[in-house]
Scaffold this active site. Structure first.
Site, PDB file in Angstrom:
ATOM      1  N   ARG A   1       0.832  -1.203   0.000  1.00 34.04           N
ATOM      2  CA  ARG A   1       0.000   0.000   0.000  1.00 34.04           C
ATOM      3  C   ARG A   1       0.867   1.254   0.000  1.00 34.04           C
ATOM      4  NH1 ARG A   1      -4.995   1.725   4.033  1.00 34.04           N
ATOM      5  NH2 ARG A   1      -3.493   1.364   5.697  1.00 34.04           N
TER       6      ARG A   1
ATOM      7  N   ASP B   1      -4.484   4.129  14.369  1.00 32.71           N
ATOM      8  CA  ASP B   1      -3.619   4.556  13.276  1.00 32.71           C
ATOM      9  C   ASP B   1      -4.147   5.857  12.706  1.00 32.71           C
ATOM     10  OD1 ASP B   1      -5.867   3.827  11.849  1.00 32.71           O
ATOM     11  OD2 ASP B   1      -4.934   2.137  10.825  1.00 32.71           O
TER      12      ASP B   1
END
Length: 573
Positions: A190, A473
């Site tokens: 990613r 996160d």
């Protein structure tokens, strides 16, 4: 004098008069003059990794990739701003496009490779810059690893170099105690989202788009080996807002395949539907990527935060306490997930759910908390499986096998493409219906805690952290700071006692958060000043008149964050 020294340090860091092949001067900026590329020198302990990755051939490829697509990326980011302004000025809301030829036509994406046919459980938020976590993920039984340079990763220059080099070592079989790549879980790499830039690399005097830097080096060094071993190259794509952004990625993929002499369509990418605008163009996104598609993914917190990003100035879009009132059971999110499943299966590709962020306690044999957490994850993910998803992510490695067993219990094959969900008929109103509920004192404190501690984590160079038995996160930080900004903007009322949420109230709660966490961190002065700095930055963000679009962009371009990772301490000019 100290302010003058720091200012001089920043100015020197951008001195362009160095040479790539010679040792860089004290400013650390190298230059490949014939290509118009400038690259910041690496930390000393990463010199070998830097030299392995940024060879003259790799830099030339990166320069050509950036020159080919820089203007398209710039125009796309401007188009985002114009669309936001259009919504603000008109008061309108998104809808499905009037030209529904793509949605009504019968077509499917190119079939996904065998190794992507079963995507039951991926490990999420695995930053490859954290070698211990990355190695543990590689040695797990997960189907895939979200090899993350985005939500779960902090993009310091050291982290970028270390992360890219660790991926290189994994792909080329150079990690001790780790099997060859064809025997490992699939790396679903990613890159950063379109909003991020790489401040340490300039091409023709401009900072390069972060995702092009990440993607370019990942492909240049690893694609042939991944293809040869039937292991990739496969990607997750973050935070796209519509078909035109998918079209840019598709062109990037095709250009790169051609440039590297790879077969067309070998790159496969799963798009995370993390923005409300993208939910109205799912068919179109798959169509644009039809030769390169690996389906779509649901990302609950970035997706929920995007409502505030796009429509947060409107009181009708005041999002209630996310812990109490926002879940996949709510109509707007259930409609979104149903649409992802129906769209993907109609087009012949996998639909994946979000990440389970809960963490299992360390003592499974004696802890009733272990069973409680496990049951909570099983219940939530069981609903997603029954809705037709083909897989999802977990963070905790201990959840991999229980979730794989859950899939075996509730399904009969590698995927659920046969679950077509023909009954799904989602409207714009379904996707835009805000859940009922209020703002709670506990919810407000939780959001403030997540926001401050995420910034503190970034100042440490870490992309995610643990809090109250869950992983946090940039996605959870995004929704947290967005909700606090929105509560102040609309003078929301606490449902316990009707008090108005004010800046003064938020400052008071932020002070208590700092006090609470000072008691559990080291008493070193650096930790104390860093946490205070994080609280100050958080208060800046949630009082901005214009909503900062992404917390990660705000932080990565701030003098405080940049200076901290250049000099090793925080200096605020």
């Amino acid at each position: 004098m100290e302010r003058l020294r720091v200012l001089k340090h920043h100015l020197q860091a951008f001195s362009p008069d160095q040479h790539y092949c010679a040792a860089s001067d004290r400013n650390g900026r190298q230059s490949i003059r014939q290509l118009g590329v400038e690259i910041t020198d690496p930390p000393a302990h990463l010199r070998h990794a830097f030299d392995t990755l940024l060879t003259q051939e790799a830099v030339k490829f990166l320069q050509e990739l950036v020159q080919e697509f820089q203007d398209s990326v710039d125009q796309m980011l401007i188009a985002r701003q114009l669309k936001k302004l259009e919504f603000d000025m008109s008061g309108k809301l998104p809808d499905f496009g009037k030209d529904d030829g793509v949605r009504k036509a019968k077509w499917t994406v190119a079939s996904v490779p065998q190794r992507l046919q079963c995507r039951h459980v991926d490990l999420g938020d695995v930053s490859p810059s954290n070698m211990d976590h990355f190695a543990a993920a590689l040695n797990s039984s997960a189907q895939g690893i979200q090899t993350d340079f985005d939500d779960g990763h902090c993009p310091t220059w050291a982290n970028q170099i270390a992360g890219l080099y660790n991926v290189y070592q994994a792909v080329h079989g150079q990690l001790p105690g780790v099997a060859m790549i064809e025997h490992l879980p699939v790396l679903m790499m990613r890159p950063r989202a379109w909003n991020m830039v790489e401040t340490n690399v300039l091409v023709n005097g401009k900072q390069v788009p972060g995702p092009l830097f990440d993607f370019g080096l990942l492909m240049f060094h690893n694609a042939r080996r991944l293809l040869k071993t039937n292991s990739g190259p496969y990607f997750y794509l973050s935070k796209l807002e519509g078909r035109l952004e998918a079209r840019i990625w598709d062109k990037v993929f095709s250009w790169t395949e051609n440039k590297l002499g790879l077969p067309h369509g070998c790159v496969k990418a799963c798009v995370l539907i993390e923005n409300v605008l993208a939910s109205f163009e799912m068919d179109e996104i798959l169509f644009e990527l039809r030769d390169h598609s690996a389906g779509l993914n649901c990302g609950i917190w970035d997706y929920s935060a995007s409502f505030i990003n796009k429509f947060g100035d409107r009181k009708s879009f005041l999002l209630p306490d996310r812990n109490k009132y926002v879940s996949m059971d709510r109509h707007f999110l259930r409609s979104y997930m149903d649409l992802v499943v129906a769209t993907c299966h109609r087009r012949g590709c996998p639909a994946t759910g979000g990440m389970a962020a809960l963490l299992l306690p360390n003592s499974p044999a004696s802890s009733s908390d272990y069973e409680k957490v496990l049951h909570s994850v099983q219940r939530a993910k069981g609903k997603e499986i029954k809705a037709g998803v083909d897989g999802f992510m977990v963070y905790d490695l201990g959840l991999v096998k229980p979730m794989q067993e859950l899939f075996k219990t509730l399904t009969t094959g590698e995927n659920q493409y046969n679950v077509t969900r023909d009954e799904v008929a989602v409207t714009a109103q379904d996707l835009l219906l805000m859940p009922s509920g209020g703002v709670t004192r506990n919810g407000l404190k939780h959001n403030i805690s997540v926001g401050i501690l995420f910034i503190d984590s970034w100042l440490k160079g870490e992309g995610h952290f643990r809090l109250n038995g869950a992983i946090e996160d940039s996605a959870t930080a995004e929704i947290s700071r967005s909700q606090v900004w929105q509560c102040i903007r609309h003078q929301a009322l606490l449902e316990e006692d009707g008090q108005i949420v004010t800046l003064q109230m938020v400052q008071s709660v932020a002070s208590s958060v700092v006090r609470d966490h000072l008691s559990v961190i080291s008493d070193r002065p650096g930790n104390y000043s860093r946490l205070l700095t994080a609280a100050q930055i958080f208060l800046e963000i949630i009082t901005k008149k214009q909503f900062p679009e992404f917390i990660t962009s705000y932080l990565s371009q701030s003098h405080t964050w940049l200076n901290f990772h250049q000099t090793g301490k925080v200096n605020v000019l």
